[in-house]
Motif scaffolding. Sequence first.
Motif, PDB file in Angstrom:
ATOM      1  N   UNK A 136       5.983-120.982 -63.936  1.00 26.07           N
ATOM      2  CA  UNK A 136       6.331-122.398 -64.040  1.00 26.07           C
ATOM      3  C   UNK A 136       5.413-123.102 -65.009  1.00 26.07           C
ATOM      4  N   UNK A 137       5.306-124.427 -64.891  1.00 23.65           N
ATOM      5  CA  UNK A 137       4.501-125.191 -65.842  1.00 23.65           C
ATOM      6  C   UNK A 137       3.014-124.901 -65.689  1.00 23.65           C
ATOM      7  N   UNK A 138       2.531-125.082 -64.479  1.00 25.23           N
ATOM      8  CA  UNK A 138       1.078-124.956 -64.272  1.00 25.23           C
ATOM      9  C   UNK A 138       0.644-123.541 -63.967  1.00 25.23           C
ATOM     10  N   UNK A 139       1.486-122.571 -64.234  1.00 23.91           N
ATOM     11  CA  UNK A 139       1.140-121.197 -63.903  1.00 23.91           C
ATOM     12  C   UNK A 139       2.271-120.542 -63.142  1.00 23.91           C
ATOM     13  N   UNK A 140       1.943-119.605 -62.251  1.00 25.47           N
ATOM     14  CA  UNK A 140       2.953-118.897 -61.483  1.00 25.47           C
ATOM     15  C   UNK A 140       3.006-119.473 -60.075  1.00 25.47           C
ATOM     16  N   UNK A 141       4.187-119.757 -59.594  1.00 27.13           N
ATOM     17  CA  UNK A 141       4.285-120.332 -58.247  1.00 27.13           C
ATOM     18  C   UNK A 141       5.075-119.410 -57.333  1.00 27.13           C
ATOM     19  N   UNK A 142       4.719-119.506 -56.068  1.00 30.11           N
ATOM     20  CA  UNK A 142       5.432-118.773 -55.036  1.00 30.11           C
ATOM     21  C   UNK A 142       5.832-119.778 -53.979  1.00 30.11           C
ATOM     22  N   UNK A 143       7.093-119.835 -53.677  1.00 32.35           N
ATOM     23  CA  UNK A 143       7.569-120.754 -52.657  1.00 32.35           C
ATOM     24  C   UNK A 143       7.959-119.930 -51.436  1.00 32.35           C
ATOM     25  N   UNK A 144       7.235-120.073 -50.391  1.00 27.44           N
ATOM     26  CA  UNK A 144       7.451-119.248 -49.212  1.00 27.44           C
ATOM     27  C   UNK A 144       7.962-120.084 -48.050  1.00 27.44           C
TER      28      UNK A 144
END
Lengths: 667, 378, 344, 412
Positions: A136-144
């Motif tokens: 994503x924008x600010x890096x890698x995201x994980x939505x759990x």
Amino acid sequence: MINSSKRHWLRLVAILAALAVIAAACGGGDSTDTTEGSSETTEGSTETTDGGDTTETTEGGDTDGGDAAGSFETYALGMTSDITTTNYWNYIGPEGTVYNQYVLADTKTSLFGIEYPAIQVVPAAAVGLPAEPVEGDGGWTITQEMRDDMVWSDGTPITANDVAFTYRAVSEAALGGDWLSSYPYTEESNPQLTSVEAVDDTTVVFTFSDRPGLGVWPHNVGVATIMPAHVWEPVLEDALTQEDPAGAMYGADASIDVSAGSTMFDSWEEGAFARNVANDNYSDSGLVHKQFDDGTVQIGDEMFYGDGGGEVVVEFTEGPYLTEQTFSIYADQSAAMLALVNGEIDYWINPLGVSPGLREQGLNADNLSVAVNPTNGMRYLAFNMRKSPGQYKGYRQAVALMIDKEFLTQNVLQGVAFPMYLMVPEGNQKFYDAELAAELEATYKGVSEADRITQAVEALKADGFTWETEPSVDEEGVITYGVGLIDPDGNAVTEQEILAPPASYDPLRATASLWIEGWMENLGIPARANPTDFNTIVAKIWPGVGEEIGFDTYILGWSLGNPALPTFHEAFWHSRNLAEVNDGNNSTGFANDEFDAAADAVLAAQTEEEALEAILTAERILADELPYVVLFDTPITEFYSNDLSYPFTQTLSGLQFNVGFPGTVAK
Amino acid sequence: MADLLTKPEGDAPEGEAIIATPLWRIRLRLFRRSFARNWKIFAQNKMGLAGLAIIVLFGLMAIAHPIFMATIWDGHEEGGKNVYDPRAGADAVIVEKTVVPDGEITDPTTQIGQTEAALQGTGLVIPEVGTVMTAPLANPAPPVISGVPHPHWLGTDPFGGDILSQLLFGARAAFALGFTAAISSVLIATAVGTVAAYYGGVIDTLLMRLVDLMILIPALPLLIVISGFWDLDLIKLGIVIGVTSGLGGTAIILKSQALSVKVRPFIDAARVAGGSDFRIVLQHITPNVLPLSFLYMMFGVTAAIFIEASLSFLGLLAIDQSWGIMINIAHTQGYTLQGLQVWWLMIPAGASVTLFSAGFFMVARAMDEVVNPRLRAR
Amino acid sequence: MTQVVEIESRGGRAGTTLLEVDHVVMNYTTKEGDVSAVEDVTFDLKNGESLGLVGESGCGKTSMALSLLRLLPDNGEIRQGRILLDGEDLVELSEEAMRQRRWRDVSMVFQGAMNSWNPVYTVGDQIREALRLHWPTTLTYTEETERIAALFEMVGLNSAMIERYPHEFSGGMRQRAVIAMALSCNPKLIIADEPTTALDVIVQDQILKELKEVQAELGMSIIYISHDIAVIAEVTDRIGVMYAGKLVELGDTLEVFHRPRHPYAYLLLGSTPSITGPRRKLSPLEGEPPNLLDPPKGCRFHPRCPFASDRCKSEEPPMTDIGGGHEVACFHWEEVPEIRELSK
Amino acid sequence: MWKFIAKRVGQMIVLFYIFLALLFVLLDLQPGDISQQFVGNPDIPPEAKQLMIDQLGLDEPKHIQLFNHLKNYSTFNMGASWSQYPRDVSDILFSALPRTIYLFLTATILAYILGFWTGKIVAWKRNTATEKAVMGTSIFLWTVFYPWFAILMLWFFAAYLDWFPVGKFVTLNFESRPDLVNSISDVLFRTSGSEAASGWTSSAAPGANDVFMLLFTSLIVGTIAFFGIRWIVKRQVKDPTTQARLFTGGTVLVFGGFVLYWITNEYGPWAFDIFWHSVIPVMTLTLVSYAGTTLLTRTSMIETLKEDYILTARAKGVPDVTIRDRHSARNAMLPVTTSLVLALATVIGGGIITEQIFSWPGIGQTYLAALSSEDIPLTMGALALIGILALIAHLVADILYAYLDPRIRVQG
């Protein structure tokens, strides 16, 4: 005269009378106190009953009464060392001892857990298997996604906010120890966990600076402890105003804490016992776990890693069935064993299992059952590759060739240990390279002394070593032992010291060192086994950054971490972790680009297959380069009361690794 | 005495002969005479003789070890090592039983196979309930006199090591340690005592405060911490024990003895004759303090053995083999509460430490009666 | 009440016989053999009389004194003879009966007053102990104190010293206190064993005077034991000379002092300087007393005796009365020169 | 006497500081920086380390460091334990202290009393079979390898005879105790059916240290009452028989009061449980130190029996038993008291081993655990505390000596 003595008498009587009055007054006071005290106690216990513990326990008992497993009062455990803290922050932080783990580990939950004996990641507070990272924008995201039905022991729901709070507490109070890897908030971490946010009660978003490998997600962050925000928020706010926020968190009064596991901490009498009680609000009570022949894990209705083919090999229903769990502390193993035999305790929870001498006692006791399991560890011989002769591969191979592990374990060590060839223990079949193991066994196992010497001489010669008297084997198989090995630079090899813990610390390693000394000498290597205090060995191997590291060889052991994803290759042999550079665990001075790449690949792996492939590569390099010669390890033997019924007893590192199954044990 | 007085004064040759006799020979003669006299007193003390007998017995044990290794224990090799080696020796042949969880005793040859089968059954593939790995039983063998390839007269330890060999080897270690400690202790105590007595003043005060301190601090905890922080071998340990105990009570006793010697006329005579301080201390005061020093040396041996064995027992020493380590292994391997069933693990080593200490203690007490006549029986 | 303070002797009428020592033999058993410390000693003592026993160290004086009280160490034993006190044989008494006789009938002033006091109790308490054990009636604490005060006064001590510890007393004071303690139970007989040794000469003199005065006042009998014949010559009525466990001469003090008939007594007197006695040339007593494990045959003095004959080597000379109650055990008593002849 | 005691206290304080300085040297001699010795725990965050360095003054020059070290230790500011971070070392030590004091005090007092009594009798009866038997036993106990002996005791009384528990100092569940123990407890404290019957995990259970503290308080009160009564009686009553009667009466009163207090006290059942657990450790420790006292008393008695005042006493017609007890033993007590130090070394050294073998969680066990977990602040703190205990015990011995010896008590 008589008068005067009479006067003395009177005076004495007066004094005694006064004393008696005082005594009576005190005594009266005391007895009043006592009465008050006991009435208070009665009130106290009434309160306790009102408060819920007793009443609800009884209710719980009633509910479980119908259960086939039945319920029982006290699950009595023995330990041979005391806990050092009751504060969960501290336990994950600096005080991560195994005994603290036994008492505290079951009182918290995490998004995911590892299901044993299958060694598979399964959801705990999360829904489904770990979510994939997204750039994503600010890096890698994980939505759990998280479950909405879980509650703390005081009834408060466990939400995404608790996860976010834990991250905030760890990062803002700068907590250390395992918190560092659970929530890698520091800038040095790669990747760095830059934020954890609760989108809503059941959705938590992790943001990483870079793409996390399996080693980070889920194996660190996914299994990280979740702390209750509603209890600790005020404590954190207070701690952040202090000079040492981390210390304040570690030292905070933990009696306010709540549990998310099947038991909750109750009390601790230093040096004597610790006590947990059942968590009657345990969310997963009654949840059925199944494991199938084909590797499928079923939790409740959901199936993972397969579709439930084959037979059910393990099946259990979560409790808790106990009402209290006590940990009696014995300073002496024999005492703990005797307590077990006498039925004072149901199970002796011990990271090393029951020592050989005590096993016969356990086997002769009719009231005990035994479980024997492989362990997740190894004992090894390490070379100093920074100097001659340790720097030469041929030398290391020659020494490895000379060590007859089968003879050592079976004959010398009386079979209490089993030989090992790979770094990954055989018990961890998931990452064990059976093919490579077979190759190595072909090289090393059952080789005659004459052949060993011949091969070792070849290996040494290949690197340019010479001798004063070269070891040789004539046609009739008569062996001439070597004398005075000379290194390729033409210098006589100096006496090689083998540092090993003394017999009083570990007789196995002490004995092994003496035999290895003999084998090395047969090859013409001047060697001397030096039984050395454990701490002294450690000080010699890790003298500190920038210090010269002068040992020759040493024998120590490692207990390995998470078997679901072995990441120790990077820690032990990556050139990034050299002892002289950052006091890292790479003590041998091994630096190999190929290996570094493989070790990094393990960490960065996105799938288990990738990880396995990298591990196999790394193992192959190690087997050839031999910074370590893996020697052996001991199985773990445990005894427990026949009355107990555990969900399973065959599992890597034994029952103790599952902290004695407080949530599922039944009687 | 009377003979000397009645010697004719003018007998020059004889007089010269007396002068020509080297001083050391006169000393030796005097020593022999006083030894004979003291031995007579000592020999009357049955306890002292018993103590001496014990020490001699242990001395024989210490000597017996290398002899046994070269004779009856020679040639018992297993995999290139002698099974009677006190440190690394292991007799694998005696492993007879290994135990599977249902309590059956099985043949050791099947053990490896079973282990591997069981190991392969864990991990991804879950084993059937009931097929499990075996738990090998470390197996201290009871005494075997004959009928086996390697007889063990006192049985073996849990790892197949020969107890008798370890016991005999332990006697050597005990003597080495005991004497190192005792000698260094007495050297220090004598030096401190005589110097403090002879010079007095500031030196005396300083030394005596140091001594006070050493008396106040119980030796065992101090040595526990020292051995915890430093890597001590047998000789280093002996010296450390010697220094700590030499700076203790012994120094005070030797000082008071030295004080009583210091006021005797011959010291003044020596001083008037121009003897240096060092010479006076060394040649005149020290010899008179030595009998007492020797007495405390005996007590020193007892203390040193006790401390070494305690530290070994607590697993704080990195030494090869000693009686303390034998007990430690029996203890850490879990045989302590099994009592007489495995008597050869606990009794020989423990009794040796005890008897060895008692031997020196008894000799020391008997010597005490020689040195201190007030204690003699009427 | 007055009875308590009264210090007296419970001995009989002056001049009647108080003590008869009859052929007493006393041996010590040692590993080397028997030591005959007292050999066939016979003498008697009248009420109010004072007797001196003199001799070199190790000649059996103290053993004799201890035998009188039966205070012998475990290996000492009275083999023969009788010790009659007021006609009662002390040798035959049970240990308990003897214990009750001690101090009540016979008390003792020991040599070395420094060590005869128990350092941890007050002097008063130690005298009190004797009173509690031997006073015929049970006294109250105050009565005891009064009696001790009276005793102190008698020997010239301040009664404020009663509650003091021995180490607070000077040497002379301690010896006075010893005398006070010896007098505490009104004994019939006091044995003074070297009462003035280790004291300086002036104090010695005072103490002896004190004893003499006390005796004159109370009329008890005293046996003085000393190695210094000149010292006790002043205070005794009769003197017995002991050598190697035997009584060799017994007679009136003046008689023995001025005209010793036994060669040993003669030489002993010759070796002792005296301020008060007749001036004489000092001659050393050569040689040492015999080893009592194996005493010489015949007269025990013969190896050192200038007058010894062959008879002396084989035959023991018996005690013979040579007139005036002067008894001597020597075949050659007549050959012993007069002292006056010597002091020319 | 006060002057003497004041002087000794002064010396002790000086010695204590020398000892602390010695500890500093010991720390400094180790490899690495001394600040590392205190804050080297790798799990402690760097900020906290810096804070500790500041607090303990570990980045100052050596002499200032030494000064800080002395200052910190005098105020029990010994830093945070590593193995129980962030707990203060002093906190850990003080929670272990009551248990050690209980063991130590009971064993020392018992050993002293019994040893003195035996030594006295044996010296009086020289060359008898009794003497020989006692001497043989004492020499055995004195030279016996203590850990071995302790293990054998534990095996015999706890494992073989099964009379006493193995390890720990409390029983979690009283029901698991032998019936006899429970019946005794029931008779004494009427515990059956009550909350107390369920054991230390019940809600009625006090903290073990509360029980110890109450025990010490009551012991101190009892001791003061005991000696107070004696003191008053001695000053007010001069008559020996009455005095003796009052002494006996006072002793019975104090002892009875003590027992009564503990029977009625709500802590009673718990104290009893601790007592039951302490029997073998106390017995083992006592036996060994008892042997030392016996041997010493015998020698000392033999010397006193040769003193002239013993002959005086015999001449005085003092009965033998009185000579033995009042004259000889009273004097023989003096050197024995001075050499309480001897017993002390045994008790402290033995105490560490005792605590380890009998699972008694006191200072000794803390010390060994700290050492094996490389917890340097805790190790040093425990060693300092052992030093203080030794100093206090010496001081007590000195005071006792001064009290017993009138030559010191009454300056002549």
